[in-house]
Design an enzyme around this catalytic site. Structure first.
Site, PDB file in Angstrom:
ATOM      1  N   HIS A 294       0.838  -1.194   0.000  1.00  0.00           N
ATOM      2  CA  HIS A 294       0.000   0.000   0.000  1.00  0.00           C
ATOM      3  C   HIS A 294       0.878   1.252   0.000  1.00  0.00           C
ATOM      4  O   HIS A 294       2.095   1.160   0.201  1.00  0.00           O
ATOM      5  CB  HIS A 294      -0.945   0.003   1.221  1.00  0.00           C
ATOM      6  CG  HIS A 294      -0.250   0.087   2.546  1.00  0.00           C
ATOM      7  ND1 HIS A 294      -0.319  -0.907   3.490  1.00  0.00           N
ATOM      8  CD2 HIS A 294       0.537   1.048   3.084  1.00  0.00           C
ATOM      9  CE1 HIS A 294       0.384  -0.557   4.553  1.00  0.00           C
ATOM     10  NE2 HIS A 294       0.927   0.615   4.318  1.00  0.00           N
TER      11      HIS A 294
HETATM   12  P1  TYD Z   1      -1.933  -2.669   7.496  1.00  0.00           P
HETATM   13  O1  TYD Z   1      -1.534  -1.238   7.615  1.00  0.00           O
HETATM   14  O2  TYD Z   1      -2.513  -3.100   6.199  1.00  0.00           O
HETATM   15  O3  TYD Z   1      -0.687  -3.610   7.866  1.00  0.00           O
HETATM   16  P2  TYD Z   1       0.702  -3.846   7.104  1.00  0.00           P
HETATM   17  O4  TYD Z   1       1.002  -2.645   6.255  1.00  0.00           O
HETATM   18  O5  TYD Z   1       1.715  -4.038   8.184  1.00  0.00           O
HETATM   19  O6  TYD Z   1       0.555  -5.078   6.270  1.00  0.00           O
HETATM   20  O7  TYD Z   1      -2.939  -3.003   8.685  1.00  0.00           O
HETATM   21  C1  TYD Z   1      -3.337  -4.325   8.977  1.00  0.00           C
HETATM   22  C2  TYD Z   1      -4.657  -4.250   9.740  1.00  0.00           C
HETATM   23  O8  TYD Z   1      -4.483  -3.599  10.993  1.00  0.00           O
HETATM   24  C3  TYD Z   1      -5.741  -3.508   8.994  1.00  0.00           C
HETATM   25  O9  TYD Z   1      -6.959  -4.192   9.210  1.00  0.00           O
HETATM   26  C4  TYD Z   1      -5.814  -2.179   9.694  1.00  0.00           C
HETATM   27  C5  TYD Z   1      -5.338  -2.467  11.093  1.00  0.00           C
HETATM   28  N1  TYD Z   1      -4.590  -1.345  11.689  1.00  0.00           N
HETATM   29  C6  TYD Z   1      -5.154  -0.622  12.735  1.00  0.00           C
HETATM   30  O10 TYD Z   1      -6.295  -0.881  13.168  1.00  0.00           O
HETATM   31  N2  TYD Z   1      -4.438   0.395  13.291  1.00  0.00           N
HETATM   32  C7  TYD Z   1      -3.197   0.723  12.860  1.00  0.00           C
HETATM   33  O11 TYD Z   1      -2.567   1.661  13.402  1.00  0.00           O
HETATM   34  C8  TYD Z   1      -2.633  -0.030  11.773  1.00  0.00           C
HETATM   35  C9  TYD Z   1      -1.266   0.286  11.252  1.00  0.00           C
HETATM   36  C10 TYD Z   1      -3.362  -1.052  11.222  1.00  0.00           C
END
Ligand code: TYD
Length: 137
Positions: free
Chosen positions: A50
């Site tokens: 992302h």
């Molecule tokens: P995501 O940012 O997609 O994780 P990564 O980039 O590490 O793969 O987030 C994963 C999940 O966690 C998504 O459902 C959103 C949630 N999330 C939160 O609730 N709060 C946060 O601060 C973050 C970073 C993610």
């Protein structure tokens, strides 16, 4: 790539062990509003995939190792993080893929804002299109 780069933190070394302080707007180039960490990552997992529209983040691999591919305005750079005194700064419109986590990897992220799903771009073709319009590519 002006929107991505490594930050070297201080290390205060003592016989009893090392300490690295991180202060908002001093060691990190923005006000920290949120901290989260990533751990227990299974073998072969790909995280990230992302970009953010407004968010600034600094990622530190506190223990173990991991790799991060960053893409900004058509330029791509890969970083291997394995040092708790090194942070990877990533600004808006940087597409991020995180992978090759060691089993013992623990990573902390300092973010400039609260969690907001509407700030995420999770579709790579939308990322390319928005980047093109934003930076007149
Ligand atoms: P995501 O940012 O997609 O994780 P990564 O980039 O590490 O793969 O987030 C994963 C999940 O966690 C998504 O459902 C959103 C949630 N999330 C939160 O609730 N709060 C946060 O601060 C973050 C970073 C993610």
């Amino acid at each position: 790539m002006f929107n991505v780069g490594l930050i070297k933190f201080r290390k205060i070394h003592r016989e009893e062990g090392d300490l690295t302080p991180i202060e908002s707007l001093r060691d990190i180039p923005f006000e920290i509003k949120r901290v989260y960490y990533i751990y227990n990552v299974p073998d072969g997992a790909l995280r990230g995939a992302h970009a953010h529209r407004r968010l600034h983040e600094v990622l530190v691999c506190l223990h173990g190792s991991m790799k991060v591919d960053c893409e900004f305005c058509g330029q791509k750079v890969t970083y291997e993080l394995n040092d708790p005194t090194v942070g990877l700064y990533m600004g808006p419109y940087v597409w991020i893929n995180m992978y090759d986590f060691s089993n013992d990897a623990v990573c902390v992220v300092f973010a400039s804002d609260y969690y907001d799903e509407s700030d995420y771009i999770r579709d790579y073709s939308v990322f390319l299109e928005e980047s093109k319009n934003m930076f007149r590519l």
